[in-house]
Design a protein around this motif. Structure first.
Motif, short mmCIF file in Angstrom:
data_model
loop_
_atom_site.label_atom_id
_atom_site.label_comp_id
_atom_site.label_asym_id
_atom_site.label_seq_id
_atom_site.Cartn_x
_atom_site.Cartn_y
_atom_site.Cartn_z
N LEU A 1 1.11 -1.21 0.02
CA LEU A 1 0.15 -0.09 0.01
C LEU A 1 0.63 1.20 0.05
O LEU A 1 0.93 2.15 -0.73
N ARG A 2 1.93 1.53 0.96
CA ARG A 2 2.80 2.36 0.85
C ARG A 2 3.43 2.68 -0.33
O ARG A 2 3.63 3.74 -0.93
N PHE A 3 4.02 1.36 -1.04
CA PHE A 3 4.52 1.67 -2.32
C PHE A 3 3.57 2.41 -3.49
O PHE A 3 4.19 3.11 -4.21
N ARG A 4 2.49 1.95 -3.48
CA ARG A 4 1.51 2.16 -4.27
C ARG A 4 1.04 3.81 -4.24
O ARG A 4 1.19 4.67 -5.15
N ILE A 5 1.15 4.18 -2.93
CA ILE A 5 0.83 5.74 -2.70
C ILE A 5 2.08 6.56 -3.18
O ILE A 5 1.94 7.77 -3.74
N GLY A 6 3.25 6.05 -2.88
CA GLY A 6 4.43 6.82 -3.21
C GLY A 6 4.61 6.86 -4.81
O GLY A 6 5.04 7.79 -5.45
N ASP A 7 4.18 5.83 -5.51
CA ASP A 7 4.31 5.66 -6.63
C ASP A 7 3.36 6.56 -7.55
O ASP A 7 4.04 7.22 -8.57
N MET A 8 2.33 6.64 -7.23
CA MET A 8 1.22 7.46 -7.69
C MET A 8 1.61 9.11 -7.53
O MET A 8 1.70 9.83 -8.35
N THR A 9 2.03 9.35 -6.21
CA THR A 9 2.35 10.49 -5.73
C THR A 9 3.52 10.98 -6.75
O THR A 9 3.44 12.18 -7.26
N LEU A 10 4.52 10.37 -6.70
CA LEU A 10 5.83 10.83 -7.55
C LEU A 10 5.46 10.93 -8.94
O LEU A 10 5.81 11.73 -9.61
N HIS A 11 4.92 9.99 -9.42
CA HIS A 11 4.65 10.10 -11.19
C HIS A 11 3.64 11.29 -11.16
O HIS A 11 3.74 11.81 -12.57
N SER A 12 2.94 11.52 -10.51
CA SER A 12 1.97 12.53 -10.64
C SER A 12 2.63 13.60 -11.14
O SER A 12 2.56 14.69 -11.96
N TRP A 13 3.75 14.36 -10.30
CA TRP A 13 4.77 15.07 -10.40
C TRP A 13 5.58 15.14 -11.60
O TRP A 13 5.79 16.09 -12.51
N ASP A 14 5.79 13.94 -12.06
CA ASP A 14 6.60 13.63 -13.46
C ASP A 14 5.90 14.04 -14.34
O ASP A 14 6.26 14.41 -15.44
N ILE A 15 4.47 13.61 -14.45
CA ILE A 15 3.54 14.20 -15.56
C ILE A 15 3.54 15.55 -15.49
O ILE A 15 3.59 16.07 -16.53
N ALA A 16 3.15 16.13 -14.39
CA ALA A 16 3.28 17.72 -14.25
C ALA A 16 4.35 18.25 -14.93
O ALA A 16 4.20 19.40 -15.47
N ARG A 17 5.45 17.97 -14.37
CA ARG A 17 6.73 18.34 -15.20
C ARG A 17 6.80 18.37 -16.43
O ARG A 17 7.12 19.43 -17.09
N ALA A 18 6.41 17.20 -17.10
CA ALA A 18 6.48 17.12 -18.52
C ALA A 18 5.74 17.84 -19.15
O ALA A 18 6.05 18.43 -20.29
N LEU A 19 4.21 18.06 -18.60
CA LEU A 19 3.55 19.06 -19.42
C LEU A 19 3.56 20.36 -19.05
O LEU A 19 2.97 21.57 -19.96
N GLY A 20 4.60 20.94 -18.06
CA GLY A 20 4.96 22.41 -17.83
C GLY A 20 3.68 22.95 -17.08
O GLY A 20 3.32 24.13 -17.07
N GLY A 21 2.95 21.82 -16.32
CA GLY A 21 1.70 22.46 -15.64
C GLY A 21 1.68 22.63 -14.01
O GLY A 21 2.97 22.69 -13.71
N ASP A 22 1.06 22.55 -13.50
CA ASP A 22 0.82 22.66 -11.96
C ASP A 22 1.55 21.57 -11.29
O ASP A 22 1.35 20.44 -11.24
N GLU A 23 2.88 21.73 -10.70
CA GLU A 23 3.50 20.73 -9.93
C GLU A 23 3.36 20.66 -8.50
O GLU A 23 4.10 19.81 -7.92
N GLN A 24 2.58 21.54 -7.90
CA GLN A 24 2.24 21.46 -6.56
C GLN A 24 1.55 20.27 -6.10
O GLN A 24 0.32 20.22 -6.69
#
Length: 195
Positions: free
Chosen positions: A120-143
């Motif tokens: 469960l902790r792994f999945r929480i961390g994976d989704m959280t970090l990769h949401s930032w990766d997507i935001a960074r790629a898009l040049g969108g809201d990284e917060q």
């Protein structure tokens, strides 16, 4: 933070970014070496499927074989279908993780046998970090959600001395970000991401 609240918030972070991906942005590079936005989303879909499969008692070898098949099949999904797959598999993952007895259950994860609570902790961390990766790629809201960031950092920080050696988080902490830095900056740095 209660783990299932964190799971739901991590999913919301991903979906917030998926809603922002335009048709021409699926092939944009992300901070994950050699991964495009599409690759990151496909990874999240496979991770969701893997978590649900592991909770059925699947062996490590069966899980690895299934992961290879999912990567092949999911690689052919159109963007809309990939987004739908994320939502569907996130539902299945959440339902599987919420089953009674899961925290104490031993699962045969590709990294080794771990308790369901750690999955469960792994999945929480994976989704959280990769949401930032997507935001960074898009040049969108990284917060990211500040409480979620605190939660994920607290679960990952004990790995700081060796996290850069396990092959999933780049080189790990840079040594350039101290405890006075904002929590999100510390989390990104810990996970090998340089903001």
């Amino acid at each position: 933070m209660e783990p299932f609240v964190a799971l739901d918030r991590a999913r919301a972070e991903v979906e917030h970014r998926l809603d922002a991906v335009g048709p021409a942005q699926w092939s944009l590079p992300t901070p994950c070496t050699d991964w495009t936005v599409r690759d990151v989303v496909r990874h999240l879909v496979v991770g969701n499927k893997m978590a649900a499969l592991l909770l059925t008692g699947a062996s490590r070898d069966d899980t690895l074989a299934q992961i290879r098949e999912w990567h092949r099949a999911d690689g052919m999904l159109a963007p809309d279908a990939l987004v739908a797959a994320f939502r569907t598999t996130a539902d299945a993952q959440a339902a599987a993780l919420r089953q009674p007895g899961v925290p104490e259950l031993t699962v045969h994860h590709p990294v080794g046998d771990i308790p369901g609570a750690q999955l469960l902790r792994f999945r929480i961390g994976d989704m959280t970090l990769h949401s930032w990766d997507i935001a960074r790629a898009l040049g969108g809201d990284e917060q990211l959600d500040p409480e979620l960031v605190d939660d994920v950092y607290a679960s990952m920080e004990p790995m700081a001395p060796f996290i850069g050696t396990i092959g999933l988080f780049g080189t790990g902490p840079s040594g350039q970000v101290d405890e006075s830095a904002p929590a999100q900056m510390r989390l990104l740095d810990l996970s090998g991401r340089r903001s």
